[in-house]
Design a protein around this motif. Structure first.
Motif, PDB file in Angstrom:
ATOM      1  N   LEU A 124       0.830  -1.207   0.000  1.00  0.00           N
ATOM      2  CA  LEU A 124       0.000   0.000   0.000  1.00  0.00           C
ATOM      3  C   LEU A 124       0.865   1.258   0.000  1.00  0.00           C
ATOM      4  O   LEU A 124       0.524   2.259  -0.641  1.00  0.00           O
ATOM      5  N   ALA A 125       1.988   1.195   0.714  1.00  0.00           N
ATOM      6  CA  ALA A 125       2.891   2.352   0.737  1.00  0.00           C
ATOM      7  C   ALA A 125       3.482   2.600  -0.652  1.00  0.00           C
ATOM      8  O   ALA A 125       3.580   3.748  -1.109  1.00  0.00           O
ATOM      9  N   LEU A 126       3.870   1.532  -1.334  1.00  0.00           N
ATOM     10  CA  LEU A 126       4.441   1.677  -2.670  1.00  0.00           C
ATOM     11  C   LEU A 126       3.408   2.187  -3.666  1.00  0.00           C
ATOM     12  O   LEU A 126       3.738   2.947  -4.576  1.00  0.00           O
ATOM     13  N   ALA A 127       2.166   1.745  -3.505  1.00  0.00           N
ATOM     14  CA  ALA A 127       1.102   2.181  -4.414  1.00  0.00           C
ATOM     15  C   ALA A 127       0.496   3.520  -4.008  1.00  0.00           C
ATOM     16  O   ALA A 127      -0.309   4.079  -4.746  1.00  0.00           O
ATOM     17  N   LYS A 128       0.869   4.030  -2.823  1.00  0.00           N
ATOM     18  CA  LYS A 128       0.337   5.284  -2.285  1.00  0.00           C
ATOM     19  C   LYS A 128      -1.176   5.218  -2.113  1.00  0.00           C
ATOM     20  O   LYS A 128      -1.928   6.086  -2.555  1.00  0.00           O
ATOM     21  N   VAL A 129      -1.606   4.141  -1.449  1.00  0.00           N
ATOM     22  CA  VAL A 129      -3.020   3.921  -1.154  1.00  0.00           C
ATOM     23  C   VAL A 129      -3.181   3.806   0.353  1.00  0.00           C
ATOM     24  O   VAL A 129      -2.411   3.086   1.007  1.00  0.00           O
TER      25      VAL A 129
END
Length: 506
Positions: free
Chosen positions: A470-475
């Motif tokens: 989620l951090a990598l996808a910015k979600v």
């Protein structure tokens, strides 16, 4: 503003935030708690049948004759005994100075390291990630096929080798592609996390889930593979359709995106996506060899005679009946072949094998710690007492209710111990014998357990797969929960249905 009123630096504030403890800490706490309970829970034991399994109704309390010093010693050496503990045939106690049958987790520990070496070498060749990158780029103008292709490949990887943390390397490729096709960031998250996650949930031969649990339950890895394959097909199809439904909904009406839109999200074009480098001949061969290795593993562990002719059939001449020693050797040999074919060279192959051991030794240590808890319980003779306390509960339920209960009970345990290997090693010594009392195969308990573990790990905030992804996808995590909530309910119902079906056809 005065100096005393100034805010602490962001790094210091972040460092003071409470974080859920790791699996190692959780298992250490459980070890101390179980050791303390050995002073309270009365010792007892069951009579065993010819297969070494407890006979229902034969439990009786015994005098364990363990001093405080003996129990303190058991606590001190429990991790060591968890690794290679040897059971004394006379006393039944586990310890390094006794002789008898191997009782520890050494076979599973080495197996995990061998699989880790194989996975590390495979990624070092660039074959797997470049192959997926080429597929994604080839489907860049066909959004539906892109989502389906990524999810199916990740699900297959999840079911055969526990593909989870490895997905973190694909966000940089898949997020831009999904945005360029008119979808949002949540679509990419769904394709990656849910694709691999449903494969792990429906593990067929996943060494870190099915393999470890089968060892702890004392059954072949191939037992129950038919039901798990059916679950894999149905649950993967449902998960893919759910993500496609959401993706189409967002593309039709961008305002319905749960992840929202950031600057530049809707300005890219699929045609502008960078073209990944083509696979070399070595990488293509390495990719095919990896697929062959896992297919051969499946062939080697399935008891073909019992599958074709029934549980009482004799083995065929070509039936291998391989277990952890043979599979460990196979993955080590496959690591060397993959590295050589992939062009890593002698130094590269040996270096990556050693690096793979290092990367996966943490998973192996979780297994060792969990097995150490079992050793403490067995040496204090309280395992059968705990089993006896649950025997009465199981005796009054139908096999279908029992299977669903095992699934539900293991959901909170999966939250506390997100490591599938550690969870399996801790739960199976108690859960597996209960299956004997309930009249269901032990393989069904393994299926119920790994379903609970996989279901919880789709949302567990204690895993790097979810939070890191989620951090990598910015979600945001709360938005992801809104997205995945309805699917979790659907999967819960389907899993319960399959478990009931499993008891009916057993």
């Amino acid at each position: 503003m005065s100096g005393t009123d100034t805010e602490a630096p962001a790094e210091e504030t972040a460092s003071k935030q409470w974080k859920f403890p790791t699996a190692y800490t959780v298992l250490a706490v459980v070890t101390l708690a179980v050791w303390a309970l050995t002073f309270v829970i009365p010792p007892g034991q069951y009579e065993l049948d010819d297969d070494g399994r407890p006979v229902q109704g034969s439990y009786q309390q015994i005098d364990a004759d363990q001093s405080f010093g003996d129990r303190l010693y058991d606590l001190f050496v429990s991790p060591v005994n968890g690794l290679y503990g040897i059971q004394d045939p006379t006393t039944g106690l586990v310890g390094p100075n006794n002789t008898g049958d191997l009782y520890g987790a050494v076979q599973v520990f080495l197996f995990v390291l061998a699989v880790g070496a194989f996975i590390t070498v495979t990624f070092a060749t660039g074959a797997l990630d470049r192959g997926i990158g080429r597929l994604a780029h080839r489907l860049r103008d066909r959004g539906i096929l892109l989502v389906v292709g990524i999810m199916v490949i990740f699900a297959i990887a999840g079911t055969v080798e526990g593909f989870a943390e490895e997905t973190l390397g694909f966000y940089a490729l898949i997020v831009p592609l999904t945005l360029a096709l008119g979808y949002d960031r949540m679509t990419a998250v769904g394709a990656i996390i849910l694709g691999a996650g449903v494969g792990v949930l429906c593990s067929t031969v996943n060494p870190f889930a099915t393999g470890t649990a089968s060892s702890a339950a004392d059954v072949p890895i191939g037992d129950g593979i038919g039901l798990r394959l059916a679950m894999l097909v149905v649950l993967t199809a449902v998960t893919v359709l759910y993500v496609l439904w959401y993706a189409r909904r967002v593309k039709k009406d961008p305002a319905k995106s749960l992840s929202g839109w950031q600057d530049g999200d809707r300005e890219s074009s699929a045609a502008e996506a960078p073209v990944p480098d083509p696979l070399t001949g070595r990488q293509q061969f390495a990719l095919w060899f990896v697929g062959f290795t896992f297919l051969f593993m499946i062939f080697a562990i399935i008891p073909w005679a019992s599958v074709i002719e029934g549980p009482d059939a004799a083995s065929y001449a070509w039936q291998l009946d391989w277990y952890f020693p043979e599979l460990t050797a196979m993955f080590l040999v496959a690591s060397v072949i993959t590295g050589v074919v992939g062009g890593l060279g002698e130094e590269g192959v040996t270096g990556k094998i050693v690096a793979g051991f290092g990367d996966f030794v943490g998973a192996g240590l979780v297994i060792v710690l969990a097995r150490g808890i079992t050793v403490i319980m067995n040496n204090a003779h309280i395992t059968d007492t705990v089993l006896h306390s649950l025997e009465g509960v199981v005796s009054g339920t139908s096999s279908g209710v029992f299977a669903i209960a095992v699934f539900i009970v293991n959901i909170p345990l999966a939250f506390l111990i997100p490591s599938t290997s550690g969870h399996a090693t801790l739960a199976m010594p108690i859960m597996a014998p209960l299956a004997d009392f309930a009249g269901v195969p032990r393989s069904l308990v393994i299926t119920a357990w790994q379903s609970a573990s996989g279901w919880m790990n789709l949302i567990a905030p204690t895993t790097a797969v979810v939070m890191g992804g989620l951090a990598l996808a910015k979600v945001r995590y709360d938005r992801y929960l809104r997205f995945v909530g309805p699917l979790l309910l659907i999967l819960f119902v389907l899993i319960c249905g399959f478990l009931v079906l499993g008891t009916a056809v057993a």
